[in-house]
Scaffold this motif. Structure first.
Motif, PDB file in Angstrom:
ATOM      1  N   LEU A   8       0.762  -1.141   0.042  1.00  0.00           N
ATOM      2  CA  LEU A   8      -0.129  -0.057  -0.107  1.00  0.00           C
ATOM      3  C   LEU A   8       0.792   1.251  -0.010  1.00  0.00           C
ATOM      4  CD1 LEU A   8      -2.781  -0.922   2.482  1.00  0.00           C
ATOM      5  CD2 LEU A   8      -2.989  -0.537  -0.002  1.00  0.00           C
ATOM      6  N   ILE A   9       2.040   1.279   0.767  1.00  0.00           N
ATOM      7  CA  ILE A   9       2.690   2.466   0.953  1.00  0.00           C
ATOM      8  C   ILE A   9       3.762   2.581  -0.060  1.00  0.00           C
ATOM      9  CG2 ILE A   9       4.529   1.601   2.481  1.00  0.00           C
ATOM     10  CD1 ILE A   9       2.449   4.793   3.171  1.00  0.00           C
ATOM     11  N   GLU A  10       4.180   1.701  -0.720  1.00  0.00           N
ATOM     12  CA  GLU A  10       5.252   1.587  -1.754  1.00  0.00           C
ATOM     13  C   GLU A  10       4.929   2.654  -2.697  1.00  0.00           C
ATOM     14  OE1 GLU A  10       7.326  -1.353  -4.848  1.00  0.00           O
ATOM     15  OE2 GLU A  10       6.549  -2.344  -3.299  1.00  0.00           O
ATOM     16  N   PRO A  11       4.110   2.988  -3.125  1.00  0.00           N
ATOM     17  CA  PRO A  11       3.801   3.833  -4.288  1.00  0.00           C
ATOM     18  C   PRO A  11       4.189   5.382  -3.855  1.00  0.00           C
ATOM     19  CG  PRO A  11       2.049   2.630  -4.707  1.00  0.00           C
ATOM     20  CD  PRO A  11       2.941   2.274  -3.340  1.00  0.00           C
ATOM     21  N   ILE A  12       4.065   5.599  -2.419  1.00  0.00           N
ATOM     22  CA  ILE A  12       4.283   6.824  -2.214  1.00  0.00           C
ATOM     23  C   ILE A  12       5.491   7.125  -1.032  1.00  0.00           C
ATOM     24  CG2 ILE A  12       1.750   7.543  -2.303  1.00  0.00           C
ATOM     25  CD1 ILE A  12       1.183   7.103   0.505  1.00  0.00           C
ATOM     26  N   ASP A  13       5.994   6.098  -0.674  1.00  0.00           N
ATOM     27  CA  ASP A  13       7.058   5.999   0.465  1.00  0.00           C
ATOM     28  C   ASP A  13       7.991   5.132   0.501  1.00  0.00           C
ATOM     29  OD1 ASP A  13       8.502   6.426   2.532  1.00  0.00           O
ATOM     30  OD2 ASP A  13       7.124   7.110   4.105  1.00  0.00           O
ATOM     31  N   LEU A  14       8.884   4.883  -0.324  1.00  0.00           N
ATOM     32  CA  LEU A  14       9.808   3.594  -0.465  1.00  0.00           C
ATOM     33  C   LEU A  14      10.377   3.357   0.616  1.00  0.00           C
ATOM     34  CD1 LEU A  14      11.372   4.407  -4.034  1.00  0.00           C
ATOM     35  CD2 LEU A  14       9.559   2.836  -3.486  1.00  0.00           C
ATOM     36  N   GLU A  15      11.075   4.226   1.593  1.00  0.00           N
ATOM     37  CA  GLU A  15      11.724   3.922   2.626  1.00  0.00           C
ATOM     38  C   GLU A  15      10.661   3.271   3.750  1.00  0.00           C
ATOM     39  OE1 GLU A  15      14.717   5.229   3.379  1.00  0.00           O
ATOM     40  OE2 GLU A  15      15.194   6.673   2.107  1.00  0.00           O
ATOM     41  N   LYS A  16       9.430   3.668   4.003  1.00  0.00           N
ATOM     42  CA  LYS A  16       8.704   2.870   4.763  1.00  0.00           C
ATOM     43  C   LYS A  16       8.343   1.809   4.149  1.00  0.00           C
ATOM     44  CE  LYS A  16       6.182   2.593   8.421  1.00  0.00           C
ATOM     45  NZ  LYS A  16       6.816   2.034   9.885  1.00  0.00           N
ATOM     46  N   ALA A  17       8.238   1.365   3.016  1.00  0.00           N
ATOM     47  CA  ALA A  17       7.781   0.135   2.271  1.00  0.00           C
ATOM     48  C   ALA A  17       9.050  -0.776   2.634  1.00  0.00           C
ATOM     49  CB  ALA A  17       7.738   0.415   0.847  1.00  0.00           C
ATOM     50  N   VAL A  18      10.297  -0.371   2.617  1.00  0.00           N
ATOM     51  CA  VAL A  18      11.577  -1.278   2.704  1.00  0.00           C
ATOM     52  C   VAL A  18      11.341  -1.955   4.374  1.00  0.00           C
ATOM     53  CG1 VAL A  18      13.952  -1.290   3.265  1.00  0.00           C
ATOM     54  CG2 VAL A  18      13.133  -0.292   1.032  1.00  0.00           C
ATOM     55  N   ASP A  19      11.162  -0.841   5.299  1.00  0.00           N
ATOM     56  CA  ASP A  19      10.987  -1.058   6.524  1.00  0.00           C
ATOM     57  C   ASP A  19       9.889  -2.100   6.953  1.00  0.00           C
ATOM     58  OD1 ASP A  19      11.387  -0.644   9.699  1.00  0.00           O
ATOM     59  OD2 ASP A  19       9.474   0.412   9.475  1.00  0.00           O
ATOM     60  N   LEU A  20       8.782  -2.082   6.249  1.00  0.00           N
ATOM     61  CA  LEU A  20       7.714  -2.999   6.299  1.00  0.00           C
ATOM     62  C   LEU A  20       8.016  -4.517   5.970  1.00  0.00           C
ATOM     63  CD1 LEU A  20       4.722  -0.525   5.455  1.00  0.00           C
ATOM     64  CD2 LEU A  20       5.203  -1.479   7.843  1.00  0.00           C
ATOM     65  N   TYR A  21       8.751  -4.164   4.709  1.00  0.00           N
ATOM     66  CA  TYR A  21       8.872  -5.859   4.150  1.00  0.00           C
ATOM     67  C   TYR A  21      10.045  -6.443   5.092  1.00  0.00           C
ATOM     68  CZ  TYR A  21       6.803  -4.184  -0.332  1.00  0.00           C
ATOM     69  OH  TYR A  21       5.532  -3.893  -1.265  1.00  0.00           O
ATOM     70  N   GLN A  22      11.019  -5.513   5.556  1.00  0.00           N
ATOM     71  CA  GLN A  22      11.964  -6.223   6.447  1.00  0.00           C
ATOM     72  C   GLN A  22      11.560  -6.844   7.728  1.00  0.00           C
ATOM     73  OE1 GLN A  22      14.694  -2.846   6.592  1.00  0.00           O
ATOM     74  NE2 GLN A  22      15.996  -3.690   5.065  1.00  0.00           N
ATOM     75  N   LYS A  23      10.473  -5.790   8.180  1.00  0.00           N
ATOM     76  CA  LYS A  23       9.796  -6.538   9.483  1.00  0.00           C
ATOM     77  C   LYS A  23       8.921  -7.778   9.223  1.00  0.00           C
ATOM     78  CE  LYS A  23       9.210  -1.954  11.678  1.00  0.00           C
ATOM     79  NZ  LYS A  23       8.269  -1.170  12.246  1.00  0.00           N
ATOM     80  N   ALA A  24       8.341  -7.668   7.902  1.00  0.00           N
ATOM     81  CA  ALA A  24       7.545  -9.091   7.555  1.00  0.00           C
ATOM     82  C   ALA A  24       8.633 -10.124   7.413  1.00  0.00           C
ATOM     83  CB  ALA A  24       6.735  -8.515   6.374  1.00  0.00           C
ATOM     84  N   ALA A  25       9.657  -9.949   6.670  1.00  0.00           N
ATOM     85  CA  ALA A  25      10.695 -11.017   6.598  1.00  0.00           C
ATOM     86  C   ALA A  25      11.123 -11.568   7.835  1.00  0.00           C
ATOM     87  CB  ALA A  25      12.050 -10.381   5.849  1.00  0.00           C
ATOM     88  N   SER A  26      11.334 -10.787   8.904  1.00  0.00           N
ATOM     89  CA  SER A  26      11.837 -11.260  10.027  1.00  0.00           C
ATOM     90  C   SER A  26      10.930 -11.909  10.770  1.00  0.00           C
ATOM     91  CB  SER A  26      12.106  -9.837  10.891  1.00  0.00           C
ATOM     92  OG  SER A  26      12.639 -10.125  12.104  1.00  0.00           O
ATOM     93  N   VAL A  27       9.599 -11.503  10.515  1.00  0.00           N
ATOM     94  CA  VAL A  27       8.522 -12.400  11.265  1.00  0.00           C
ATOM     95  C   VAL A  27       8.388 -13.829  10.683  1.00  0.00           C
ATOM     96  CG1 VAL A  27       5.922 -12.571  11.441  1.00  0.00           C
ATOM     97  CG2 VAL A  27       6.966 -10.494  12.047  1.00  0.00           C
ATOM     98  N   PHE A  28       8.352 -13.932   9.370  1.00  0.00           N
ATOM     99  CA  PHE A  28       8.613 -15.153   8.690  1.00  0.00           C
ATOM    100  C   PHE A  28       9.737 -15.997   9.014  1.00  0.00           C
ATOM    101  CE2 PHE A  28       5.090 -13.258   5.654  1.00  0.00           C
ATOM    102  CZ  PHE A  28       4.320 -14.261   6.020  1.00  0.00           C
ATOM    103  N   GLU A  29      10.763 -15.249   9.110  1.00  0.00           N
ATOM    104  CA  GLU A  29      12.131 -16.046   9.403  1.00  0.00           C
ATOM    105  C   GLU A  29      12.113 -16.544  10.987  1.00  0.00           C
ATOM    106  OE1 GLU A  29      17.083 -15.163   9.731  1.00  0.00           O
ATOM    107  OE2 GLU A  29      15.611 -13.480   9.402  1.00  0.00           O
TER     108      GLU A  29
END
Length: 348
Positions: free
Chosen positions: A161-182
């Motif tokens: 949702l946020i990727e089109p308007i805020d790449l920095e926040k999108a990176v943070d969210l993807y990294q958090k999601a990756a950490s949860v799955f890891e």
């Protein structure tokens, strides 16, 4: 008898001259005010549910505790009614109340779902940062409830949702999601989410962080034995390191990949060996040939752009030429300026 039947027929034709109603009568019951009336009815229903929710919270001599479960259920119905009539602000408020009542009732999963729905209402209202905050709050509650997979999915959705308007926040969210799955040992999902983060880091030109992310991604694919994807990650690593100006790190990535089954002698391996050799020799044409090959050209867009924009140090514009060697007998008398002429003295 025949005369009697004829009379009956005449009477019927007189009373009902048209066997079917006129065309103009079709749709007569449809009124332009009908949708508005239905919307008003839904809004009234929503307010009725809110009144019932408030009633559930009241206590008395015979009812000592508020009925949070009943109140949450009524608020959920109110929220849906508001949402169906596109009253997103009121729907959001109803979902937040539902979340509050579920939290009081220690039903964290349902509270998280309600917060997530409230976030989606804010998304429909074009209030994206506020929407992301609520979805992040929901993800924390999912983890606390022991449903980490749902938390990862919610964070991934928030990142999209946020990727089109805020790449920095999108990176943070993807990294958090990756950490949860890891943490859940779901490495395939974790690697895919890290891949999203890596690409955005490249787009943001945060290449040092992209290099670290790619290495972690590659290690996960190696652990789940997805070796072909490891080959592609090696190519991405080489491109990132060369753009960072770290030839040694790029070369090391290729050498380490020789241990991967099937890498040595593969198209990916040969291309990277060729690219590194051309880069080391400052062979601009050689670098360009590899970087414009289909193998690199049709990678993910962010890496393809790295390939196309890769230049050798100093911008050679062709393979580095060796200085012409003049005959020993004639070299002493030549003026210095003439040394730049590659064709001095003809072809022999």
């Amino acid at each position: 008898m025949v005369e009697l039947l004829e009379k009956i027929r005449i009477i019927c034709v007189t009373v009902h001259p048209h066997p079917h109603p006129p065309e103009r009568r079709v749709g007569l019951s449809s009124s332009p005010t009908k949708p508005r009336a239905m919307a008003a009815q839904k809004i009234n229903e929503a307010h009725d549910h809110i009144a019932k929710a408030e009633k559930c919270l009241k206590t008395s001599m015979t009812k000592w505790k508020p009925d949070y479960d009943g109140a949450a259920s009524e608020m959920a119905k109110a929220a849906v009614a508001f949402k169906n009539t596109k009253q997103f602000e009121q729907a959001k408020d109803a979902y937040l109340k539902e979340a509050e009542y579920h939290t009081e009732n220690k039903a964290l999963f349902h509270a998280a779902k309600a917060y997530e729905q409230a976030g989606m209402m804010l998304k429909d209202m074009k209030k994206m940062p506020e929407a992301i905050q609520l979805i992040e709050k929901a993800s924390i509650m999912y983890v606390e409830n022991g449903t980490s997979g749902t938390a990862g999915i919610a964070l991934d959705r928030a990142g999209k949702l946020i990727e089109p308007i805020d790449l920095e926040k999108a990176v943070d969210l993807y990294q958090k999601a990756a950490s949860v799955f890891e943490n859940e040992d779901r490495l395939r999902e974790a690697a895919e989410l890290l891949g999203k983060a890596s690409r955005l880091l490249v787009r943001l030109r945060r290449l040092d962080e992209a290099a670290v992310s790619l290495q972690k991604e590659k290690n996960m694919y190696k652990e789940i034995e997805n070796y072909p994807t490891c080959f592609k990650k090696t190519i991405a690593q080489v491109l990132v390191h060369l753009h960072r100006g770290d030839f040694v790190a790029a070369d090391k990535c290729v050498r380490e990949s020789y241990s991967l089954p099937g890498f040595s002698g593969s198209e990916d391996c040969v291309s990277m060996e060729t690219l590194l050799a051309a880069f080391d020799e400052q062979d601009e044409d050689g670098v360009s040939r590899v970087c414009n090959s289909p193998l690199l050209k049709y990678m993910d867009n962010d890496y393809a752009k790295l390939a196309i924009s890769l230049k050798v140090p100093g911008g050679g514009g062709g393979k580095k030429k060796k200085p012409p060697v003049a005959p020993q007998g004639d070299s002493a008398g030549l003026p210095l300026a003439e040394e730049d002429d590659d064709y001095e003295g003809g072809l022999c």
